[in-house]
Design a protein around this motif. Structure first.
Motif, PDB file in Angstrom:
ATOM      1  N   ALA A 290       0.830  -1.204   0.000  1.00  0.00           N
ATOM      2  CA  ALA A 290       0.000   0.000   0.000  1.00  0.00           C
ATOM      3  C   ALA A 290       0.864   1.253   0.000  1.00  0.00           C
ATOM      4  O   ALA A 290       0.603   2.207  -0.745  1.00  0.00           O
ATOM      5  CB  ALA A 290      -0.938  -0.007   1.204  1.00  0.00           C
ATOM      6  N   ALA A 291       1.900   1.254   0.830  1.00  0.00           N
ATOM      7  CA  ALA A 291       2.790   2.412   0.877  1.00  0.00           C
ATOM      8  C   ALA A 291       3.532   2.578  -0.442  1.00  0.00           C
ATOM      9  O   ALA A 291       3.715   3.705  -0.935  1.00  0.00           O
ATOM     10  CB  ALA A 291       3.777   2.265   2.036  1.00  0.00           C
ATOM     11  N   ALA A 292       3.955   1.457  -1.039  1.00  0.00           N
ATOM     12  CA  ALA A 292       4.667   1.534  -2.322  1.00  0.00           C
ATOM     13  C   ALA A 292       3.753   2.058  -3.425  1.00  0.00           C
ATOM     14  O   ALA A 292       4.163   2.892  -4.246  1.00  0.00           O
ATOM     15  CB  ALA A 292       5.216   0.158  -2.692  1.00  0.00           C
ATOM     16  N   GLN A 293       2.517   1.593  -3.449  1.00  0.00           N
ATOM     17  CA  GLN A 293       1.594   2.028  -4.491  1.00  0.00           C
ATOM     18  C   GLN A 293       1.221   3.500  -4.359  1.00  0.00           C
ATOM     19  O   GLN A 293       0.845   4.136  -5.334  1.00  0.00           O
ATOM     20  CB  GLN A 293       0.345   1.146  -4.469  1.00  0.00           C
ATOM     21  N   ASN A 294       1.354   4.025  -3.152  1.00  0.00           N
ATOM     22  CA  ASN A 294       1.108   5.450  -2.943  1.00  0.00           C
ATOM     23  C   ASN A 294       2.355   6.297  -3.183  1.00  0.00           C
ATOM     24  O   ASN A 294       2.312   7.524  -3.029  1.00  0.00           O
ATOM     25  CB  ASN A 294       0.578   5.694  -1.532  1.00  0.00           C
ATOM     26  N   GLY A 295       3.447   5.639  -3.518  1.00  0.00           N
ATOM     27  CA  GLY A 295       4.680   6.365  -3.790  1.00  0.00           C
ATOM     28  C   GLY A 295       5.409   6.835  -2.548  1.00  0.00           C
ATOM     29  O   GLY A 295       6.304   7.691  -2.634  1.00  0.00           O
ATOM     30  N   TRP A 296       5.056   6.287  -1.396  1.00  0.00           N
ATOM     31  CA  TRP A 296       5.657   6.752  -0.141  1.00  0.00           C
ATOM     32  C   TRP A 296       6.974   6.048   0.167  1.00  0.00           C
ATOM     33  O   TRP A 296       7.788   6.558   0.938  1.00  0.00           O
ATOM     34  CB  TRP A 296       4.685   6.517   1.017  1.00  0.00           C
ATOM     35  N   ILE A 297       7.173   4.846  -0.382  1.00  0.00           N
ATOM     36  CA  ILE A 297       8.414   4.103  -0.172  1.00  0.00           C
ATOM     37  C   ILE A 297       8.819   3.459  -1.491  1.00  0.00           C
ATOM     38  O   ILE A 297       8.013   3.337  -2.416  1.00  0.00           O
ATOM     39  CB  ILE A 297       8.269   2.996   0.905  1.00  0.00           C
ATOM     40  N   ASN A 298      10.068   3.023  -1.546  1.00  0.00           N
ATOM     41  CA  ASN A 298      10.571   2.257  -2.676  1.00  0.00           C
ATOM     42  C   ASN A 298      10.268   0.784  -2.407  1.00  0.00           C
ATOM     43  O   ASN A 298      10.814   0.185  -1.481  1.00  0.00           O
ATOM     44  CB  ASN A 298      12.075   2.483  -2.824  1.00  0.00           C
ATOM     45  N   GLU A 299       9.375   0.203  -3.211  1.00  0.00           N
ATOM     46  CA  GLU A 299       8.895  -1.162  -2.944  1.00  0.00           C
ATOM     47  C   GLU A 299      10.029  -2.172  -2.842  1.00  0.00           C
ATOM     48  O   GLU A 299      10.124  -2.929  -1.863  1.00  0.00           O
ATOM     49  CB  GLU A 299       7.920  -1.591  -4.034  1.00  0.00           C
ATOM     50  N   ASP A 300      10.899  -2.239  -3.846  1.00  0.00           N
ATOM     51  CA  ASP A 300      11.949  -3.251  -3.841  1.00  0.00           C
ATOM     52  C   ASP A 300      12.914  -3.054  -2.675  1.00  0.00           C
ATOM     53  O   ASP A 300      13.327  -4.025  -2.025  1.00  0.00           O
ATOM     54  CB  ASP A 300      12.717  -3.226  -5.163  1.00  0.00           C
ATOM     55  N   GLN A 301      13.284  -1.811  -2.403  1.00  0.00           N
ATOM     56  CA  GLN A 301      14.231  -1.547  -1.327  1.00  0.00           C
ATOM     57  C   GLN A 301      13.660  -1.967   0.023  1.00  0.00           C
ATOM     58  O   GLN A 301      14.330  -2.636   0.820  1.00  0.00           O
ATOM     59  CB  GLN A 301      14.617  -0.069  -1.303  1.00  0.00           C
ATOM     60  N   VAL A 302      12.419  -1.585   0.298  1.00  0.00           N
ATOM     61  CA  VAL A 302      11.814  -1.919   1.585  1.00  0.00           C
ATOM     62  C   VAL A 302      11.527  -3.412   1.677  1.00  0.00           C
ATOM     63  O   VAL A 302      11.694  -4.027   2.739  1.00  0.00           O
ATOM     64  CB  VAL A 302      10.534  -1.085   1.804  1.00  0.00           C
ATOM     65  N   MET A 303      11.111  -4.017   0.585  1.00  0.00           N
ATOM     66  CA  MET A 303      10.905  -5.465   0.550  1.00  0.00           C
ATOM     67  C   MET A 303      12.174  -6.207   0.971  1.00  0.00           C
ATOM     68  O   MET A 303      12.150  -7.066   1.868  1.00  0.00           O
ATOM     69  CB  MET A 303      10.490  -5.877  -0.861  1.00  0.00           C
ATOM     70  N   MET A 304      13.287  -5.870   0.332  1.00  0.00           N
ATOM     71  CA  MET A 304      14.544  -6.551   0.634  1.00  0.00           C
ATOM     72  C   MET A 304      15.028  -6.240   2.052  1.00  0.00           C
ATOM     73  O   MET A 304      15.514  -7.126   2.766  1.00  0.00           O
ATOM     74  CB  MET A 304      15.610  -6.161  -0.387  1.00  0.00           C
ATOM     75  N   GLU A 305      14.868  -5.008   2.460  1.00  0.00           N
ATOM     76  CA  GLU A 305      15.293  -4.607   3.811  1.00  0.00           C
ATOM     77  C   GLU A 305      14.490  -5.345   4.873  1.00  0.00           C
ATOM     78  O   GLU A 305      15.032  -5.798   5.879  1.00  0.00           O
ATOM     79  CB  GLU A 305      15.117  -3.102   3.965  1.00  0.00           C
ATOM     80  N   SER A 306      13.191  -5.474   4.631  1.00  0.00           N
ATOM     81  CA  SER A 306      12.339  -6.161   5.611  1.00  0.00           C
ATOM     82  C   SER A 306      12.734  -7.626   5.747  1.00  0.00           C
ATOM     83  O   SER A 306      12.734  -8.177   6.852  1.00  0.00           O
ATOM     84  CB  SER A 306      10.862  -6.035   5.220  1.00  0.00           C
TER      85      SER A 306
END
Length: 332
Positions: A290-306
């Motif tokens: 949801a945050a990635a689709q709103n442009g608030w975070i970088n999806e791939d970066q946060v995915m890998m970091e998590s």
């Protein structure tokens, strides 16, 4: 371990961060494709890819498409796929008999996947909630989720899955004594090599909402699951549960949910030194998406970091809906 550091400027801790090559050399934890288990949702039908509205990018898949997904996962090097059924409401009953039907959705999927993608491990879910008209993981009698009768049913469910070719049994029910019953039955029936990855520390969490949408349990659930899933305020109890499951025959243990319970992952791994897994659950996935689709975070970066956070906490592997995307990135 007490760090030994020379005084500044003899020690400049930024030196080993100066280039990508140096950062790679000193990295303490890494994520690999071997760490991934991909949870997938099944449903009846043919050529069905039905979006789960609360989990962007996740689908309920008919068996033909689940087989394709398993072959995709195998090609990507993902070690295991975990099956969760969306059961026709007409098949949900108080006696939950569909749970151990040899031709139910999960058991048919196991057989088809093992035939088409023999190198991938198939993990199953063992709990009554997909088949229970009350939406609970166990039988409901006079408003109580009863334990021992439920364990007997879970053992029947386990054997049906083992007979279908499951490699890993995943009891997610949190009933007392179920691991002992399952392990004894598997040994007695000649399935000594079938592994048990126990949901040993599964919390009564608010992070499960999208998952219940995906398997059609949200509307069926009456009450809550607090009499059998763990209180989020407890951590010592998690260690007692893990120890109990290991003594009863679990080969691997799981903490669920994930990110909010990394302290539990760390305590389990450091205390017992056994294969320890975590489930990055539907709510965690949905929040990132949801945050990635709103442009608030970088999806791939946060995915890998998590996911790297699980490794840092001591986990040997992670169940994550991001598995195919992560594998593609790691393989590129």
């Amino acid at each position: 371990m007490k760090p030994t550091v020379a005084p500044f400027p003899t020690a400049r801790l930024r030196r080993t961060r100066a280039t990508q090559a140096l950062r790679n050399l000193v990295r303490e934890n890494t994520l690999s494709v071997d760490d991934l288990i991909w949870p997938v949702f099944l449903r009846d039908g043919k050529d069905v890819m039905e979006p789960v509205s609360s989990m962007p990018g996740v689908m309920r898949q008919s068996l033909d498409n689940v087989v394709k997904s398993a072959k995709e996962a195998q090609a990507l090097g993902i070690p295991a796929i975990c099956l969760f059924p969306y059961t026709d409401p007409a098949l949900k009953t108080e006696d939950c008999a569909e749970a151990w039907n040899p031709d139910n959705l999960t058991n048919r999927a196991i057989r088809e996947i093992k035939d088409a993608a023999p190198d991938i491990a198939v993990m199953t879910d063992v709990a009554l909630d997909p088949y229970n008209i009350n939406g609970h993981d166990g039988f409901v009698e006079n408003g109580e989720i009863v334990n021992d009768r439920t364990v007997d049913a879970l053992v029947k469910m386990t054997l049906a899955q083992a007979r279908s070719g499951a490699d890993i049994i995943g009891p997610s029910d949190m009933m007392d004594g179920r691991i002992k019953g399952m392990r004894s039955a598997l040994e007695s029936e000649g399935y000594a090599n079938v592994s048990i990855l126990s949901y040993s520390a599964k919390y009564a969490s608010g992070y499960y909402g999208p998952f219940r949408d995906a398997v059609g349990a949200s509307g069926a659930l009456k009450g809550d699951k607090k009499t059998y899933q763990m209180d989020p305020g407890n951590s010592d109890e998690a260690l007692r549960l893990v120890e109990r499951d290991l003594q009863e025959g679990a080969d691997m243990v799981m903490v669920k949910p994930g990110i909010a319970y990394l302290d539990i992952c760390h305590r389990v791994k450091t205390t017992f030194g056994v294969p320890t897994f975590a489930y990055q659950v539907s709510g965690e996935y949905a929040m990132i998406m949801a945050a990635a689709q709103n442009g608030w975070i970088n999806e791939d970066q946060v995915m890998m970091e998590s996911l790297l956070a699980f490794k840092r906490a001591g986990c040997d592997g992670i169940l994550t809906y991001f598995a195919p995307r992560v594998a593609q990135l790691l393989n590129s």
